[in-house]
Design an enzyme around this catalytic site. Sequence first.
Site, PDB file in Angstrom:
ATOM      1  CG  ASP A   6      -6.496   1.760  -9.226  1.00  0.00           C
ATOM      2  OD1 ASP A   6      -5.416   1.425  -9.006  1.00  0.00           O
ATOM      3  OD2 ASP A   6      -7.048   0.818  -9.907  1.00  0.00           O
ATOM      4  CB  SER A   7      -2.872   1.964  -4.828  1.00  0.00           C
ATOM      5  OG  SER A   7      -2.230   3.094  -5.144  1.00  0.00           O
ATOM      6  CG  ASP A  14      -4.003   4.121 -11.957  1.00  0.00           C
ATOM      7  OD1 ASP A  14      -3.668   3.686 -12.944  1.00  0.00           O
ATOM      8  OD2 ASP A  14      -3.747   3.428 -10.622  1.00  0.00           O
ATOM      9  CE  LYS A  23      -0.718   3.260 -13.015  1.00  0.00           C
ATOM     10  NZ  LYS A  23      -1.781   1.843 -12.832  1.00  0.00           N
ATOM     11  CD  GLU A  40      -4.590  -2.430 -13.026  1.00  0.00           C
ATOM     12  OE1 GLU A  40      -5.177  -3.588 -13.361  1.00  0.00           O
ATOM     13  OE2 GLU A  40      -4.337  -1.975 -11.917  1.00  0.00           O
ATOM     14  CD  GLU A  72       1.497  -3.821  -9.267  1.00  0.00           C
ATOM     15  OE1 GLU A  72       0.870  -2.909  -9.912  1.00  0.00           O
ATOM     16  OE2 GLU A  72       1.181  -4.281  -8.086  1.00  0.00           O
TER      17      GLU A  72
HETATM   18  O1  KIV Z   1      -2.607   2.357  -8.370  1.00  0.00           O
HETATM   19  C1  KIV Z   1      -1.532   2.478  -8.166  1.00  0.00           C
HETATM   20  O2  KIV Z   1      -0.883   2.922  -7.140  1.00  0.00           O
HETATM   21  C2  KIV Z   1      -0.292   1.995  -9.143  1.00  0.00           C
HETATM   22  C3  KIV Z   1       0.944   2.003  -8.910  1.00  0.00           C
HETATM   23  C4  KIV Z   1       1.302   1.498  -7.358  1.00  0.00           C
HETATM   24  C5  KIV Z   1       1.939   1.621  -9.798  1.00  0.00           C
HETATM   25  O3  KIV Z   1      -0.792   1.189  -9.884  1.00  0.00           O
END
Ligand code: KIV
Length: 278
Positions: free
Chosen positions: A49-50, A88, A118, A120, A187
């Site tokens: 989600d970055s 994510d 994924k 958090e 992280e």
């Molecule tokens: O959102 C993302 O790209 C991440 C990674 C950098 C671990 O969670």
Amino acid sequence: MSKEIVTRRVTTRDIRLKKAGEPVVALTAYTAPMARLLDRHVDLLLVGDSLGMVVYGMDTTIGVTLDMMICHAQAVMRGSEHACVIVDMPFGSYQESPAQAFRNAARIMAETGAAGVKLEGGVEMAETIEFLVTRGIPVFGHVGLKPQAVHAIGGFRAQGRGEAEIRQIRTDAKAVSDAGAFAVVLEGTVEPVARAVTAEIPIPTIGIGASPACDGQILVTEDILGLFGTFTPKFVKRYAELAPAVDGAVEQYAAEVRSRVFPGPEHCFAATKISSEH
Ligand code: KIV
């Protein structure tokens, strides 16, 4: 007779089995062309989600939606054939309840074909992780610095510097592992804590800003290519400086269009004879 080489995607089980073996190589990918370039080099591609910050110019990941994640995950799946692709779950798509998390994770799995999701969170997400895993959805955990909690923790800062934080990270990682995650992102975590967590849990720890003590590493691709921003976080190593190359190429293109050097004859379609009636 030539032997057919059967290629298959890396599975979440393959990643899980890499604990304490050769380090897991992971990078983020958001588009098909980038996935195509990265695919043969990495074990895992994360549609992170970055992308909210890297692709959409947001200040945090909070505004990323499920639909955005699904579109980018479909593109990454089209561009890859080897890496294990994980997607994510964006902020607000899983925190409410295990049932909400399952509904949205199932959408990601069905509409993208990715290998897992994924999310958090540590202890507070353990019930949700177990709910997903026991219903067939592989989960990649994420503890330590949790960017979706940036407002709650007061900014992006390394974790694990005080007794309470150290205890929290170790408890979170154990909870995620016990709940059935196949691996966990660690992280922004200081080395002694990353080392302790990696020794304590039976699943691979994939570090980002968490030292070489982890079982693998992940970074944002645009960061390592010098394509995102002028500020480089301490934990990022730039393996290329592509932004100046893009700038130079576009500068030359603009100059050539303005001076009518481009397009040249080699870029034009051959004309068919035009009759005088036209
Ligand atoms: O959102 C993302 O790209 C991440 C990674 C950098 C671990 O969670």
